[in-house]
Each structure stands twice: as C-alpha cells, then as structure tokens.
Design an enzyme around this catalytic site. Structure first.
Site, short mmCIF file in Angstrom:
data_model
loop_
_atom_site.label_atom_id
_atom_site.label_comp_id
_atom_site.label_asym_id
_atom_site.label_seq_id
_atom_site.Cartn_x
_atom_site.Cartn_y
_atom_site.Cartn_z
N LYS A 1 0.87 -1.18 0.00
CA LYS A 1 0.00 0.00 0.00
C LYS A 1 0.90 1.23 0.00
CE LYS A 1 -2.35 1.70 3.59
NZ LYS A 1 -3.42 1.85 4.63
N ARG B 1 -10.29 -0.67 7.01
CA ARG B 1 -9.50 -1.42 7.98
C ARG B 1 -9.27 -0.64 9.27
NH1 ARG B 1 -4.72 1.69 9.04
NH2 ARG B 1 -2.98 1.06 7.68
N ASP C 1 -17.54 16.30 17.53
CA ASP C 1 -16.57 16.88 16.62
C ASP C 1 -16.63 18.40 16.80
OD1 ASP C 1 -15.41 17.97 14.04
OD2 ASP C 1 -15.18 15.81 13.67
N GLY D 1 -6.01 8.05 16.40
CA GLY D 1 -5.56 9.25 15.69
C GLY D 1 -4.06 9.41 15.57
N ALA D 2 -3.32 8.90 16.53
CA ALA D 2 -1.87 9.11 16.49
C ALA D 2 -1.23 7.99 15.69
CB ALA D 2 -1.32 9.13 17.92
N ASP D 3 -0.77 8.32 14.50
CA ASP D 3 -0.18 7.29 13.65
C ASP D 3 1.18 7.70 13.12
OD1 ASP D 3 -1.44 7.92 10.31
OD2 ASP D 3 -1.00 9.29 11.95
N LYS E 1 2.35 12.89 17.35
CA LYS E 1 0.90 13.00 17.48
C LYS E 1 0.46 12.32 18.77
CE LYS E 1 0.14 12.82 12.49
NZ LYS E 1 -0.58 12.11 11.40
N SER F 1 -3.91 2.06 18.16
CA SER F 1 -3.89 1.61 16.77
C SER F 1 -3.05 2.56 15.94
CB SER F 1 -5.32 1.60 16.21
OG SER F 1 -5.30 1.39 14.82
#
Lengths: 395, 395
Positions: free
Chosen positions: B147, B190, B238, B293-295, B299, B365
């Site tokens: 990917k 995913r 949000d 959110g932290a990837d 972050k 995640s």
C-alpha cells in the site's frame, strides 16, 4: 490518521459547488485538459447530487455522471479525484528511449548526491521458496515514486516473467497518484542506462568495444544502452548461444566466448550472480567493469580478489556493501568504505573517477529507486507532451 | 538481477508455441475465464508473430492482437502477461462491508501473531512542507500487498483528499500483480474495523454505548464499524457540530459534547492527534479506549499520565512505541514493553485481555499493512466471486 475534523468534507449550499470548482489549481503535468472527475467523497442523502465536469477530457466514458454511492447520510465533499493514466510495458518503452534514460538517470545520480533527490532504503519482502518482493520509494523533482517489483527466478519454468510489478508516480505536493506504469520496462531501461552512465564516466576515453556477459532481459537492455551511448562494437556472451547471437545480430555486434567478451574495453556482467565470471586474472589495464548482476545478498559475479584489485565505484554504499558485488570483498576484509567512490559524486564533480589510463575501474550497480524515478518521470513527461497514449483508471 | 541467461525467453520452433500454451497453471483467483494475454516479451523480426488468446476474456478489446513492438531482433518469449483488475474507491466499499472487514482484520491479527502473516516495517517518505508518503508491505495467505498511501493535511484547502494512494495485491508464488485498488477506501475500512475488533476483545461485555471523538473520514468509518459490530447507541463529537450531527443521524446515534462522548463505554478517538482529548481525569472504571488518531511521531490524543493509568494494548509494538499513542508515556518513562500487550496475542488466546470489569483498557492503533492485506484480499475474493465489477488495465 491526519484527518482534521470537519476538514474531510465541506457542506455546500446550492451554488456553492460552482465556487469550489472555480478554485484554480496548477495543472502539474496535466496538459491533457486536466481530466479531473469530481466525485462525492461521502454521499449525501439530501440535496443536489449534480456534478460538474472539469476540463474537456479525452475519455468521456470515464467522466460520465455516476449515481452517488450511498453509505448513509454523510457530508457531501466534492473532493476531486482524477483519473490516473497508465502506461503498460510497451508504452513505457515507446515513451522513453535508451538515450533519454541515460540522460535522466545521470541527472538523478547528481541530484541524489546533492541531496535534492532522496531515497529511503529499499525494503525486501521474501516469499520463501518462490522469490522476493521489493518496495522502492524515492522523491525528487516535485515527484515521488514507489516501485513494487519482484524477482521470482522459477517463473520462466511456468511461462511467466521473473520480474513483474507496478510503479506509482505521485505528486510530491499533494501526494496524489499521477501515473501508474509497468515496472518491468522501467527497470530494464534504468538498469541498462546506468551501465552507459558509468561507462561514460569511468571507462577510458578511447574505449570502443563492449563485452556483454549475460544476454537475458537486462543484459539486452545494457547492450542497447551502450549502443545508444555510442559504443559501436561489442561481443555478446551467454551460455545460451542463441541468446548471444540474437542480441549481437540486433546491434550489429558479434557473439563470442567468455574470454573474448572479457577482453573488451567496457565489460558489463548481467548474470544472475549465482556463479563468478570475473577472476583477478581476467583484469587488464584500462578495463572498465560494470557489475549489474548482484543485487541482493549472496550474489556475486566476481571474486573478492578481483574486486579488491580494481578502483571501485558504487551506486549507493549501503546497498552495495550489503547486497552487491562489493559485499564479498568487504566481508573478506579486502575493501573498506574509503576504497569506494559513489558514482553520483563522480558525476557531480565532487570526486575523482578513473585514476589513470591503466587502472581497472569497477562499478557496482545494485539498482536505486532514484533511477526508477528518473525513468518514470521521463515517461510521464512524454505522455504529457503527447508522445505516447495511456490507458486510464479511476481510483 | 535475477535473470538467468537464456531463461528470460525461449526460442520456439513452429508448433512450440502450442506446447507452451498448454502448460497448466493454477488459476489462482482468476475465476473469470483466466484473462491472460500472451505478448512478445521481446519482439522477433523473423518468424511467426502469431499469437494465441488464452481463455475467453470478457473484455475482448484488451485481448485483440497487437502488432509486436520491435526493439530490434531479439528472442521471442511468449511470456503471459495478464490484465490486472482495478477496484476504485466505490467498488472497494461495495466489495467489502464493515462486518466482513471486521472479521478479516481480526483473522489477520491472529495470523500475524502466529507468524503466518509477515510485515516489514512501514517506510515513511516525507515531502517536507506538504505531508508524507508511506510504503506498507505485507505477505500472507498466498498473497502479498504493497500500500502506497499519503497524509497531506493541507489538501482539503485545495479541494483534495488528505489521504490518497494505491494498493497492489500480488500473488506470493509468482510475484505477479493480481489487482490494484484505491488505497483510501481500503484504509478507511480497515481503520474502522480494528476499532470494532479491539472493542469486542477488550471492552466490558456489558458495554453498549460508543463515544466517537472526531467525525472525519476515519471517525465515520470507526462509527460504522462499531455499529456493524452491534453497538446500537452512541454519541458523536466533533468541533464541527455539523459533522457530528450528520454521522449521528446516519447511525441513529446522537451528537454531543466531548464530556458526553467520553462518558461512553467504548470511546474511540479519531482526531488528527494535534491536541489531547483524553486526560487522566476522564478515565472511569470499565472504560475501553480506542486511540486511532496518532499514527506518526509527534501526534497524541491522550496525556502520558492518562495512558499510563490504563491496561495497555497495541497493534504492533515498534510502531506504537515510536509513533503511536504510547510514545509519549514511554518517553516519559511511565510505560515499558512489559506494560503493553499485542492485540494479536489477545485474539489468539496467548495473552490476557481486560484485567477486570473496572479496569480501563486502551488500545493504541497505528495501522498495519496486514490490515490492508486483509481488506484487499477480501475485495479480491468478492470480485473473483462476481460480487463487484472491476476496471482492467494492462501492465
């Protein structure tokens, strides 16, 4: 994930779409009418689903209005998603000729040496018992590239190519895919091209005759590139005599024995690297060797002693020292980093090349993503300029 | 280069072609008539240029005979090069529903934990000032995947998606590309799916209500996945109230304040990670937190103190400890490897999950290529089974 709440889409009032579509966007490499299809990022159950077409578009069937896909009520985002042109194997070869590949690859080496073009380490993903995949990213010249390519040596037994894959060329400012290309053709062009770049930089000025050892796919492209670079005479050798003869006939060169090929001025080895073809006794004053076959751990076409006898050059140290022609000599303690000069440094004028007319120079090519980027960028430019037709896909 | 001299092509006598074409080849995933187009690997100036079509093919225009491309005299190799199906964004979403993605992603985590599915480290390629590219390879289940995906957070200002890219699904035995897919949709599916997988594995059995913090693209898919997993009630929050309201309306949930969302049983944070939304004081007994959110480095959605107060789980330690929610707490010395359990180990039954009904569990995640492989494989299977139509390209 890098998603700003509320920024993934925009709620539009009627008429709002007209304003958004009018936002200017630099058509980077989109000289074909800026084929850009606006699609709902998330479908809206209520409101206007009308869509506008941007640009004329040459493939009207891809721009026809499609019903929005309903994932439930969600905001409407007119985020433009362009069609992506695709160049297959033959189209790449039509778009980029060896002479152009040589020029672009040489420029890429200089740009990489200067730090303008960048390239993380390539990633190997083995498929034990079958072969391996390689993921090769690079960025430069406002573009980025990922080449996903394979080496599956049993494939010819099944009527399949050893090397397959796909290249994605992307915009370095937006990240968007700009083009997909066949990887086999890009690889063949840039592999052959670097042999010519290295020969021009490192061989003796009087060098005339090329020896090609290994007349498979990449050996053939090496020979074609050297011919395009002006080498008018050569000897082709391959255990498959027919392969050597066909390549020789194509170029007006001759087929010959291994010793005959080794006796040439510029000798390029493009074998699988499972057996040595160059020994120390084969080295003659003034010889330039291109070693293209060893591109992974465990492969070698020359003995460590032969390697250590040469003035050494490589495409990139980390690759060459761990999975290239130099690896065996390094592991034997015969060669260190100080003994090896980067080709990019020579081309940029930052390091000396051939020490003298009687030296034996050896260039270890392991294959760099910046070479692929150079060729893919050239192919994209050729398509943008109308030199070749592309297929189109939607993503 | 992995090319065996003489094996890159085969010289054929008349009649030789008939024999070669008859070689059986397992049609892995090619239930659509085995669309395989034989093309000359290198053109032959002399001899028979006739070509045979293998299989019926549904897209006859792609199988029409084309004139061989002349690169000069070279051996003739009838190496079969198949057309490659392509699934765009909408086709992927049609092919794989959240429930299927949840099942497949859970299986992938187990397979990865058991060592059957493998995944080299993802590679980041920054485009300074604009965003970054990620190359993510994985292999498993007879397939391999790459990917190539982006995070370009300024793109929405230009009317473009933050996340774009392409997925190549390949055959792990031959290396051949089997399918190209839009990367945005695979990623959205995913990402949402893993939130549901983790909630099922780690939340309290009595957990009913979901809090969604961040209702952008991936927040929306997280909510949809949790709904598909059976969570019937939720609160969407949000900063863009409209985004929260639309998502809530879609699922029959409610929009609410940050404290209201944090008061739910399963809380999923899907924000850009530029600001903390969870502090130690927000933690209540029995809570399960999905931190999506932290990837990447820098972050964070929770304070290190909050993180350190939880029973910790991650998708993959190297990623989570260097560029995930856990990173800050690790760097502060509050959390070590022994404090963190791999989700795959829990799913495989090799490690305990939730310590007790009053514990606060946190799943970090960061996004794994094996998740993408799971979804891409599901999409390919759906296409192969006729559930969705694909475009086609030649490589």
């Amino acid at each position: 994930m890098g998603v700003a709440p509320g920024c993934g889409g925009v709620g539009l009032a009627p008429g709002g779409l007209a304003q958004r579509s009018a936002l200017p966007r630099v058509a980077r490499g989109r000289g074909r009418g800026g084929r850009r299809r606006e699609v709902p990022h998330e479908a809206l159950e209520r409101g206007d689903h009308g869509r506008r077409l941007l640009g004329g578009g040459r493939r009207s069937d891809n721009l026809e209005l499609r019903a929005p896909v309903h994932h439930g009520v969600q905001r409407l985002s007119w985020l433009a998603v362009p069609d992506v042109p695709v160049l297959d194997h033959d189209a790449v070869l039509e778009a980029v000729k060896p002479a152009a590949a040589i020029e672009r690859v040489g420029e890429a080496f200089v740009a990489h040496h200067l730090g303008d073009w960048v390239m993380p380490a390539k990633v190997y993903l083995p498929s034990p018992g079958w072969g391996d995949f390689r993921a090769m990213p690079a960025r430069g010249g406002g573009l980025a590239l990922l080449k996903w390519i394979t080496s599956f040596p049993h494939n010819p037994e099944r009527g399949l190519p050893t090397v397959t894959g796909v290249v994605c060329l992307s915009d370095a400012e937006t990240g968007e895919p700009l083009m997909l290309l066949d990887a086999r053709s890009v690889t063949a062009l840039r592999t052959g091209a670097v042999a010519a770049v290295a020969a021009r930089a490192l061989a003796r000025e009087e060098a005339e005759r090329c020896g090609i050892i290994g007349c498979g796919l990449h050996g053939a492209w090496t020979a074609r590139s050297l011919a395009a670079a002006g080498y008018a005479d050569g000897i082709c050798h391959d255990p498959d005599a027919g392969a050597a003869e066909r390549l020789a006939a194509e170029l007006g060169w001759r087929a010959g024995t291994l010793p005959q090929a080794l006796a040439c001025d510029v000798v390029s080895c493009v074998t699988p690297g499972r057996a040595v073809v160059v020994e120390a006794g084969d080295l003659r004053p003034g010889l330039h060797l291109n070693m293209l076959g060893a591109d992974g751990p465990g492969k070698a076409e020359a003995t460590p002693a032969a390697v250590a006898s040469c003035a050494l050059f490589c495409d990139e140290w980390a690759q060459a020292s761990h999975g290239g022609e130099l690896t065996g000599a390094i592991e034997s303690g015969l060669v260190t980093r100080e003994d090896v000069t980067d080709l990019g440094a020579v081309l940029a004028g930052g390091a000396p090349g051939r020490p003298g007319p009687d030296a034996v120079t050896l260039f270890d090519s392991t294959g760099l993503a910046i070479q692929d980027l150079a060729v893919a960028a050239a192919a994209h430019a050729a398509w943008r300029d109308g030199a070749v037709e592309a297929q189109t896909v939607r993503l």
